[in-house]
Design a protein around this motif. Sequence first.
Motif, PDB file in Angstrom:
ATOM      1  N   VAL A  38     -59.386 -65.342   6.363  1.00  0.00           N
ATOM      2  CA  VAL A  38     -58.281 -65.234   5.406  1.00  0.00           C
ATOM      3  C   VAL A  38     -58.351 -66.499   4.564  1.00  0.00           C
ATOM      4  O   VAL A  38     -58.217 -67.607   5.096  1.00  0.00           O
ATOM      5  N   THR A  39     -58.622 -66.360   3.279  1.00  0.00           N
ATOM      6  CA  THR A  39     -58.717 -67.573   2.469  1.00  0.00           C
ATOM      7  C   THR A  39     -58.411 -67.259   1.004  1.00  0.00           C
ATOM      8  O   THR A  39     -58.154 -66.112   0.646  1.00  0.00           O
ATOM      9  N   ALA A  40     -58.399 -68.310   0.226  1.00  0.00           N
ATOM     10  CA  ALA A  40     -58.095 -68.189  -1.202  1.00  0.00           C
ATOM     11  C   ALA A  40     -58.943 -69.200  -1.950  1.00  0.00           C
ATOM     12  O   ALA A  40     -59.509 -70.114  -1.343  1.00  0.00           O
ATOM     13  N   LEU A  41     -59.021 -69.033  -3.255  1.00  0.00           N
ATOM     14  CA  LEU A  41     -59.679 -70.065  -4.069  1.00  0.00           C
ATOM     15  C   LEU A  41     -58.620 -71.131  -4.346  1.00  0.00           C
ATOM     16  O   LEU A  41     -58.020 -71.167  -5.423  1.00  0.00           O
ATOM     17  N   HIS A  42     -58.378 -71.971  -3.328  1.00  0.00           N
ATOM     18  CA  HIS A  42     -57.299 -72.956  -3.437  1.00  0.00           C
ATOM     19  C   HIS A  42     -57.536 -73.956  -4.564  1.00  0.00           C
ATOM     20  O   HIS A  42     -56.615 -74.598  -5.038  1.00  0.00           O
ATOM     21  N   GLU A  43     -58.813 -74.086  -4.965  1.00  0.00           N
ATOM     22  CA  GLU A  43     -59.129 -75.058  -6.011  1.00  0.00           C
ATOM     23  C   GLU A  43     -58.764 -74.552  -7.404  1.00  0.00           C
ATOM     24  O   GLU A  43     -58.704 -75.328  -8.360  1.00  0.00           O
ATOM     25  N   VAL A  44     -58.513 -73.264  -7.558  1.00  0.00           N
ATOM     26  CA  VAL A  44     -58.142 -72.735  -8.872  1.00  0.00           C
ATOM     27  C   VAL A  44     -56.655 -72.998  -9.101  1.00  0.00           C
ATOM     28  O   VAL A  44     -55.827 -72.606  -8.276  1.00  0.00           O
ATOM     29  N   PRO A  45     -56.306 -73.664 -10.203  1.00  0.00           N
ATOM     30  CA  PRO A  45     -54.881 -73.950 -10.422  1.00  0.00           C
ATOM     31  C   PRO A  45     -54.063 -72.659 -10.476  1.00  0.00           C
ATOM     32  O   PRO A  45     -54.539 -71.640 -10.982  1.00  0.00           O
ATOM     33  N   CYS A  46     -52.841 -72.732  -9.943  1.00  0.00           N
ATOM     34  CA  CYS A  46     -51.959 -71.573  -9.902  1.00  0.00           C
ATOM     35  C   CYS A  46     -51.798 -70.993 -11.311  1.00  0.00           C
ATOM     36  O   CYS A  46     -51.509 -71.717 -12.262  1.00  0.00           O
ATOM     37  N   GLY A  47     -52.023 -69.702 -11.441  1.00  0.00           N
ATOM     38  CA  GLY A  47     -51.830 -69.051 -12.742  1.00  0.00           C
ATOM     39  C   GLY A  47     -53.118 -68.793 -13.483  1.00  0.00           C
ATOM     40  O   GLY A  47     -53.163 -67.948 -14.371  1.00  0.00           O
ATOM     41  N   GLU A  48     -54.200 -69.525 -13.131  1.00  0.00           N
ATOM     42  CA  GLU A  48     -55.480 -69.319 -13.821  1.00  0.00           C
ATOM     43  C   GLU A  48     -56.203 -68.102 -13.250  1.00  0.00           C
ATOM     44  O   GLU A  48     -55.969 -67.714 -12.104  1.00  0.00           O
ATOM     45  N   GLU A  73     -55.387 -64.682   0.797  1.00  0.00           N
ATOM     46  CA  GLU A  73     -54.048 -65.262   0.984  1.00  0.00           C
ATOM     47  C   GLU A  73     -54.070 -66.664   0.430  1.00  0.00           C
ATOM     48  O   GLU A  73     -54.715 -67.523   0.993  1.00  0.00           O
ATOM     49  N   SER A  74     -53.364 -66.838  -0.624  1.00  0.00           N
ATOM     50  CA  SER A  74     -52.675 -65.912  -1.487  1.00  0.00           C
ATOM     51  C   SER A  74     -53.298 -65.968  -2.880  1.00  0.00           C
ATOM     52  O   SER A  74     -53.950 -66.948  -3.216  1.00  0.00           O
ATOM     53  N   VAL A  75     -53.000 -64.967  -3.716  1.00  0.00           N
ATOM     54  CA  VAL A  75     -53.081 -65.208  -5.153  1.00  0.00           C
ATOM     55  C   VAL A  75     -51.647 -65.598  -5.512  1.00  0.00           C
ATOM     56  O   VAL A  75     -50.747 -64.760  -5.515  1.00  0.00           O
ATOM     57  N   PRO A  76     -51.407 -66.906  -5.728  1.00  0.00           N
ATOM     58  CA  PRO A  76     -50.016 -67.342  -5.905  1.00  0.00           C
ATOM     59  C   PRO A  76     -49.414 -66.868  -7.229  1.00  0.00           C
ATOM     60  O   PRO A  76     -50.120 -66.719  -8.226  1.00  0.00           O
ATOM     61  N   VAL A  77     -48.127 -66.627  -7.184  1.00  0.00           N
ATOM     62  CA  VAL A  77     -47.400 -66.155  -8.370  1.00  0.00           C
ATOM     63  C   VAL A  77     -46.841 -67.384  -9.088  1.00  0.00           C
ATOM     64  O   VAL A  77     -46.107 -68.192  -8.498  1.00  0.00           O
ATOM     65  N   HIS A  78     -47.207 -67.537 -10.361  1.00  0.00           N
ATOM     66  CA  HIS A  78     -46.783 -68.723 -11.104  1.00  0.00           C
ATOM     67  C   HIS A  78     -45.268 -68.771 -11.248  1.00  0.00           C
ATOM     68  O   HIS A  78     -44.619 -67.737 -11.439  1.00  0.00           O
ATOM     69  N   GLU A  79     -44.729 -69.978 -11.163  1.00  0.00           N
ATOM     70  CA  GLU A  79     -43.284 -70.183 -11.285  1.00  0.00           C
ATOM     71  C   GLU A  79     -42.708 -69.585 -12.576  1.00  0.00           C
ATOM     72  O   GLU A  79     -41.583 -69.096 -12.606  1.00  0.00           O
ATOM     73  N   ASP A  80     -43.493 -69.601 -13.655  1.00  0.00           N
ATOM     74  CA  ASP A  80     -42.994 -69.062 -14.932  1.00  0.00           C
ATOM     75  C   ASP A  80     -42.697 -67.568 -14.827  1.00  0.00           C
ATOM     76  O   ASP A  80     -41.866 -67.049 -15.578  1.00  0.00           O
ATOM     77  N   ILE A  81     -43.394 -66.875 -13.918  1.00  0.00           N
ATOM     78  CA  ILE A  81     -43.124 -65.439 -13.724  1.00  0.00           C
ATOM     79  C   ILE A  81     -41.773 -65.284 -13.027  1.00  0.00           C
ATOM     80  O   ILE A  81     -40.937 -64.472 -13.426  1.00  0.00           O
ATOM     81  N   LYS A  82     -41.538 -66.123 -12.009  1.00  0.00           N
ATOM     82  CA  LYS A  82     -40.264 -66.046 -11.284  1.00  0.00           C
ATOM     83  C   LYS A  82     -39.108 -66.453 -12.190  1.00  0.00           C
ATOM     84  O   LYS A  82     -37.975 -66.043 -11.996  1.00  0.00           O
ATOM     85  N   LEU A  83     -39.407 -67.271 -13.186  1.00  0.00           N
ATOM     86  CA  LEU A  83     -38.347 -67.763 -14.069  1.00  0.00           C
ATOM     87  C   LEU A  83     -38.269 -66.989 -15.382  1.00  0.00           C
ATOM     88  O   LEU A  83     -37.441 -67.317 -16.237  1.00  0.00           O
ATOM     89  N   ALA A  84     -39.110 -65.961 -15.530  1.00  0.00           N
ATOM     90  CA  ALA A  84     -39.145 -65.164 -16.768  1.00  0.00           C
ATOM     91  C   ALA A  84     -39.229 -66.060 -18.008  1.00  0.00           C
ATOM     92  O   ALA A  84     -38.557 -65.844 -19.008  1.00  0.00           O
TER      93      ALA A  84
END
Length: 403
Positions: A38-48, A73-84
Amino acid sequence: MKALYPKTPYIEQTWRWFGPRDLCTLAHIRQAGATGVVTALHEVPCGEVWTVEAIRRRQEVLREAGLVWSVVESVPVHEDIKLARPNAAKYIANYIQSLENLAACGQKLVCYNFMALTDWTRTVLDAAWPDGSESSRYDAIDAAAFDLFILKRPEAQTEIPERIRTLAKARFEAMDAARAAAVSKVILMGLPGTVDDLSLEDFRAGLQTYAGLGVEGLRQRLFHFLAQILPTATRLGIKMAIHPDDPPFPIFGLPRVASSESDLRKIVEAFDTPSNGLTFCTGSLGAAASNDLEGIVQRLGHRIHFIHLRNVARDEFGGFAESAHLDGSVDMPGVMQALLFELSRRAEQGDVERVPLRPDHGLRMIDDLNKQGFYPGYSTIGRLRGLAELRGLEYGLRKAGGL
Ligand code: DNO
């Protein structure tokens, strides 16, 4: 060579890996008996966007080690999406492109969470157990002391129950500066590598961005996100698996939308596609005594795509410590039995895909106590113990139950 253990038809044993810099190596993972990573591309900045090349490179590293990439785990969801925010549409488009690229490489299971501002939150990372091992802990009194007297959030005065406020005041008065700084540092830490560590000022500003949104407001944002990504996920055969909130109750006034069975049911019912699924995390959900874990498996099991098993010892103040996998407030044999019944029911209906399970966190113990650099919760030996216990529990129950 004859397999030492019977093949597991329903559950795939997996292990979280944070990438090439993880102190726990792929060789360790194989020796632990896990077959999937279970892994992710942790080096890719969130949102890219995650590129096909980068995904393929990671797959190759795993393949060379004799392992497969079971869950993203995970493709993180950018804060701007949560904040519309205005950039939300761009980040959703990027998310969809990452899903396209993952599917092009055969990666079809994606975990994500929708926690406002934070990922998982604790107040202590090295709480000692009587046997000398260590684990993280969420001490509700420390959290309240931080909220009331360090963060000085005005609403905390009314939101926190009086009993806890009184205890928090005494706790704060007994804290020296070093202790207060240590509690703040752990709370503000971005665990585990998906969000950034925040300063107190950033945290205050972050909380402000959610002021007035409320639970229904955040839920609408989640549903908007899902409405945008699920058509693509469904077309590509990708299963999305939302991770529950950790801890599963509001913290620092932030709204929560994945904390209870009712929250999870709302998510599942909002979009009727297998792509809209759940990560069943007993450590997160189990931190609230009101969550009936076996019932969740019985009632929402058809949408459980990924399993995190971990135990917590709940305390009388609403906090908890992460405990050994079979010892704690979660009835792990009961949960495992419910999972096996549900997965065998699914198999009978022709859904024979194995569901990945990972030991979620482990105690820090034995030689790992002398090593620096593990992600909190993710040392090797405690998870080895956890996976071994869970594997034994599964095989024992299957044998006894004739499954
Ligand atoms: C904690 C983890 C979480 C989880 C994310 C999923 O150890 O289970 O950080 O990976 O919340 O997005």
